[in-house]
Design a protein around this motif. Structure first.
Motif, PDB file in Angstrom:
ATOM      1  N   PHE A  79      10.444  -0.177   2.915  1.00 47.62           N
ATOM      2  CA  PHE A  79      11.066  -0.151   1.611  1.00 47.62           C
ATOM      3  C   PHE A  79      10.836  -1.129   0.512  1.00 47.62           C
ATOM      4  O   PHE A  79      10.692  -2.109   1.061  1.00 47.62           O
ATOM      5  CB  PHE A  79      12.607   0.104   1.856  1.00 47.62           C
ATOM      6  N   SER A  80      10.527  -0.688  -0.769  1.00 45.32           N
ATOM      7  CA  SER A  80      10.203  -2.019  -1.751  1.00 45.32           C
ATOM      8  C   SER A  80      11.025  -1.416  -3.051  1.00 45.32           C
ATOM      9  O   SER A  80      11.299  -0.398  -3.373  1.00 45.32           O
ATOM     10  CB  SER A  80       8.648  -1.828  -1.819  1.00 45.32           C
ATOM     11  N   ILE A  81      11.327  -2.765  -3.727  1.00 40.91           N
ATOM     12  CA  ILE A  81      11.842  -2.419  -5.134  1.00 40.91           C
ATOM     13  C   ILE A  81      10.614  -2.225  -6.111  1.00 40.91           C
ATOM     14  O   ILE A  81      10.926  -1.864  -7.295  1.00 40.91           O
ATOM     15  CB  ILE A  81      12.694  -3.663  -5.512  1.00 40.91           C
ATOM     16  N   HIS A  82       9.455  -2.512  -5.593  1.00 48.56           N
ATOM     17  CA  HIS A  82       8.297  -2.064  -6.463  1.00 48.56           C
ATOM     18  C   HIS A  82       7.668  -0.659  -6.277  1.00 48.56           C
ATOM     19  O   HIS A  82       7.286  -0.395  -5.181  1.00 48.56           O
ATOM     20  CB  HIS A  82       7.142  -3.104  -6.155  1.00 48.56           C
ATOM     21  N   PRO A  83       7.986   0.238  -7.144  1.00 55.21           N
ATOM     22  CA  PRO A  83       7.781   1.806  -6.759  1.00 55.21           C
ATOM     23  C   PRO A  83       6.521   2.029  -6.416  1.00 55.21           C
ATOM     24  O   PRO A  83       6.179   2.901  -5.758  1.00 55.21           O
ATOM     25  CB  PRO A  83       8.425   2.563  -7.851  1.00 55.21           C
ATOM     26  N   ASN A  84       5.596   1.204  -7.200  1.00 51.66           N
ATOM     27  CA  ASN A  84       4.202   1.526  -6.886  1.00 51.66           C
ATOM     28  C   ASN A  84       3.575   0.897  -5.684  1.00 51.66           C
ATOM     29  O   ASN A  84       2.121   0.631  -5.805  1.00 51.66           O
ATOM     30  CB  ASN A  84       3.338   1.360  -8.224  1.00 51.66           C
ATOM     31  N   SER A  85       4.558   0.219  -4.878  1.00 54.66           N
ATOM     32  CA  SER A  85       4.226  -0.439  -3.951  1.00 54.66           C
ATOM     33  C   SER A  85       3.355  -1.637  -3.995  1.00 54.66           C
ATOM     34  O   SER A  85       2.450  -2.058  -3.024  1.00 54.66           O
ATOM     35  CB  SER A  85       3.652   0.417  -2.580  1.00 54.66           C
ATOM     36  N   ILE A  86       3.237  -2.291  -5.104  1.00 52.63           N
ATOM     37  CA  ILE A  86       2.573  -3.570  -4.943  1.00 52.63           C
ATOM     38  C   ILE A  86       3.277  -4.632  -4.158  1.00 52.63           C
ATOM     39  O   ILE A  86       4.447  -4.451  -3.970  1.00 52.63           O
ATOM     40  CB  ILE A  86       2.443  -4.043  -6.624  1.00 52.63           C
ATOM     41  N   THR A  87       2.659  -5.674  -3.966  1.00 57.95           N
ATOM     42  CA  THR A  87       3.252  -6.702  -3.104  1.00 57.95           C
ATOM     43  C   THR A  87       4.164  -7.665  -4.112  1.00 57.95           C
ATOM     44  O   THR A  87       3.972  -7.514  -5.089  1.00 57.95           O
ATOM     45  CB  THR A  87       2.357  -7.511  -2.279  1.00 57.95           C
ATOM     46  N   HIS A  88       5.104  -8.342  -3.185  1.00 61.10           N
ATOM     47  CA  HIS A  88       5.782  -9.462  -3.998  1.00 61.10           C
ATOM     48  C   HIS A  88       4.832 -10.569  -4.822  1.00 61.10           C
ATOM     49  O   HIS A  88       5.180 -10.617  -5.623  1.00 61.10           O
ATOM     50  CB  HIS A  88       6.641 -10.170  -3.084  1.00 61.10           C
ATOM     51  N   ALA A  89       3.901 -10.833  -4.253  1.00 61.70           N
ATOM     52  CA  ALA A  89       2.829 -11.745  -4.873  1.00 61.70           C
ATOM     53  C   ALA A  89       2.218 -11.162  -5.825  1.00 61.70           C
ATOM     54  O   ALA A  89       1.814 -11.883  -6.849  1.00 61.70           O
ATOM     55  CB  ALA A  89       1.794 -12.159  -3.766  1.00 61.70           C
TER      56      ALA A  89
END
Length: 399
Positions: free
Chosen positions: A142-152
Motif C-alpha cells: 500500500f502506498s500514499i503515492h497512487p501512481n506507485s512512485i517510490t518515496h525517493a
C-alpha cells in the motif's frame, strides 16, 4: 466498505496510547503540531476506487489541457487588479477534492467537490504517512503515492520542480504570517527537506524588479523562486499588512505555482466540467432558469470573501436576495456515504488527489493524496467538534 479485513485489523489494534505516541512523534520531529485535528486512522483505498479516481482526474485534465483553457477561464478574475504578470503556459500544481459516495450498484465512487490550482501539504502528508507506519501496522503493498512512485522518486520530483538548480536559500515559501497558519507544520517539513526559507509577505524587500530578504546576519539575499502558499481570499481580508511587494508588481522571480492558476482552477471551473464524477454545477449569473429541485443543490460563493458562506438549504428567496449573482455558483449536492468503519459510527471521507507538473515529461502527475474524515453534516472542522476518528488523514492505495 474500504477493504474490510484491513479496516477490522486496524480498529482491533488501535489504542489511544498509540495515537498519542503518533502525535508526540510529529511534535518532536517538527517542533509543532498541525493546527487541525489529525485523524486516529488512515484509510485503505481498494483498486477499483483508485481506478475511478484516476478516471475522474483524467476527465478533469482533459478540460484543463484544452488549448483555449485560458480564454475559457478569463472570467475567473473578478477584476483586472488581481492578474499577476508573467503567467506560464501550464499550471504547476492541481488539487482535486472528491467526496466518496456509492453509485447505483452500491460501489464506491468519487464525486468532485472542489479543485484548486495551488500547492498542498505535500511534505506534511508524506511525513504523516510515515508516522502512521511507525506507530501502526500498515500492510505492505500500500502506498500514499497512487501512481506507485517510490518515496525517493516522490522527494526527487518535488525537489527538482520546486528548487531545481537554484540555491535553496534563494527559494522562498511565501505565506501571510506563516507561523500562525494551521499548515505551519508543512512549511517546517518543506524547509527540512529542501533547505528553503519560509517568509511572511511583509518580509519581502523590493528594489526595482528585484525581490530580496535579509538573512539572520542582516545580509541581503536575492529571491529567485517563490513557492507561493498565499491564499488570496485571506490576503484581501488583511488590508493592514505593511508590505513593499504586491502580486501585480513586475518582478524578476520565477513562480513555482503561478498565482493566476489559483483563480483559473477553482470553483469557477466546475460548470465547464462534465462526466460521471462531477456534480452538475452552474455559474449563477449564467442560469436563465433555476433548477426545479433546488433542494438538491448547494449555493457556493466562488470566492470565500464574497460574503456569505455555503448555503445548504437553498431557496429562490435566498438567491433573489443576493447582491451580486456573479460571485456564486449552484452545485448539485454530493451525498457522501459513511464508508469508513470506526470505533462507533462510520465516517464519511473526502480524498484530495495531489498533482504536480513534471518538467521532464511536461505532464501532470498524480503524486500524493490527503484525506479528510467527517461525521458531521459537512466536512469542515466546525462540524466535527467533539467527535473521534475524524480530521485530516492519509490514504494508503492498494498498489
Amino acid at each position: 466498505s474500504m477493504i474490510k479485513e484491513y479496516r477490522k485489523a486496524y480498529i482491533e489494534e488501535f489504542t489511544q496510547e498509540k495515537y498519542q505516541a503518533l502525535m508526540d512523534d510529529l511534535k518532536q520531529r517538527f517542533g509543532t503540531l498541525p493546527g487541525f485535528k489529525v485523524a486516529e486512522t488512515p484509510i485503505f483505498i481498494p483498486h477499483k476506487l483508485r481506478q475511478r479516481l484516476f478516471e475522474a482526474t483524467a476527465d478533469i485534465l482533459k478540460v484543463i489541457n484544452r488549448p483555449d483553457f485560458k480564454e475559457l477561464t478569463q472570467g475567473a478574475f473578478y477584476n483586472d487588479d488581481i492578474i499577476v504578470p508573467n503567467e506560464d503556459d501550464h499550471p504547476k500544481f492541481i488539487q482535486l477534492d472528491f467526496g466518496i459516495c456509492l453509485d447505483e450498484q452500491g460501489e464506491l465512487t468519487p464525486k468532485l467537490i472542489e479543485l484548486q490550482g495551488f500547492p498542498s501539504l505535500f511534505y506534511y502528508q508524506e511525513a504523516l504517512a510515515r508516522t502512521y507506519r511507525r506507530h501502526f501496522d500498515i500492510p505492505e503493498g500500500f502506498s500514499i503515492h497512487p501512481n506507485s512512485i517510490t518515496h525517493a522518486e516522490f522527494l526527487e520530483l518535488l525537489r527538482s520542480e520546486i528548487v531545481g538548480d537554484t540555491d535553496p536559500k534563494r527559494v522562498v515559501i511565501l505565506e501571510v504570517e506563516p507561523e500562525k497558519q494551521a499548515t505551519a507544520i508543512d512549511f517546517k517539513a518543506t524547509e527540512i527537506r529542501l533547505g528553503v526559507k519560509t517568509l511572511c509577505l511583509t518580509k519581502l524587500k523590493k528594489r526595482g524588479k528585484t525581490l530580496f530578504y535579509l538573512d539572520e546576519d542582516g545580509e541581503e539575499v536575492k529571491i529567485e523562486k517563490i513557492y507561493n502558499r498565499v491564499i488570496f481570499d485571506e490576503l484581501y481580508q488583511r488590508p493592514e499588512l505593511k508590505r513593499e511587494f504586491h502580486f501585480v508588481d513586475e518582478v524578476d522571480v520565477e513562480w513555482i505555482g503561478h498565482p493566476n492558476w489559483f483563480f483559473r482552477i477553482s470553483k469557477y471551473l466546475m460548470p465547464f466540467l462534465k462526466g460521471d464524477y462531477v456534480p452538475k454545477s452552474y455559474l449563477l449569473d449564467k442560469l436563465e432558469v433555476l433548477p426545479e429541485d433546488l433542494q438538491n443543490y448547494v449555493l457556493k460563493p466562488l470566492y470565500s470573501f464574497a460574503g456569505t458562506g455555503v448555503q445548504i438549504n437553498v431557496t429562490k428567496e435566498i438567491i433573489d436576495a443576493l447582491p451580486n449573482k456573479s460571485n456564486y455558483m449552484l452545485q448539485e449536492k454530493v451525498e457522501y456515504h459513511p464508508v469508513i468503519e470506526t470505533l462507533d459510527v462510520p465516517a464519511k471521507c473526502e480524498i484530495r488527489i495531489m498533482l504536480i507538473r513534471s518538467s521532464k515529461t511536461n505532464s501532470m502527475q498524480i503524486i500524493s493524496n490527503l484525506v479528510r474524515l467527517s461525521k458531521g453534516e459537512m466536512v469542515g472542522v466546525r462540524y466535527n467538534k467533539d467527535k473521534n476518528w475524524v480530521g485530516s488523514s492519509a490514504g494508503f492505495f492498494e498498489i
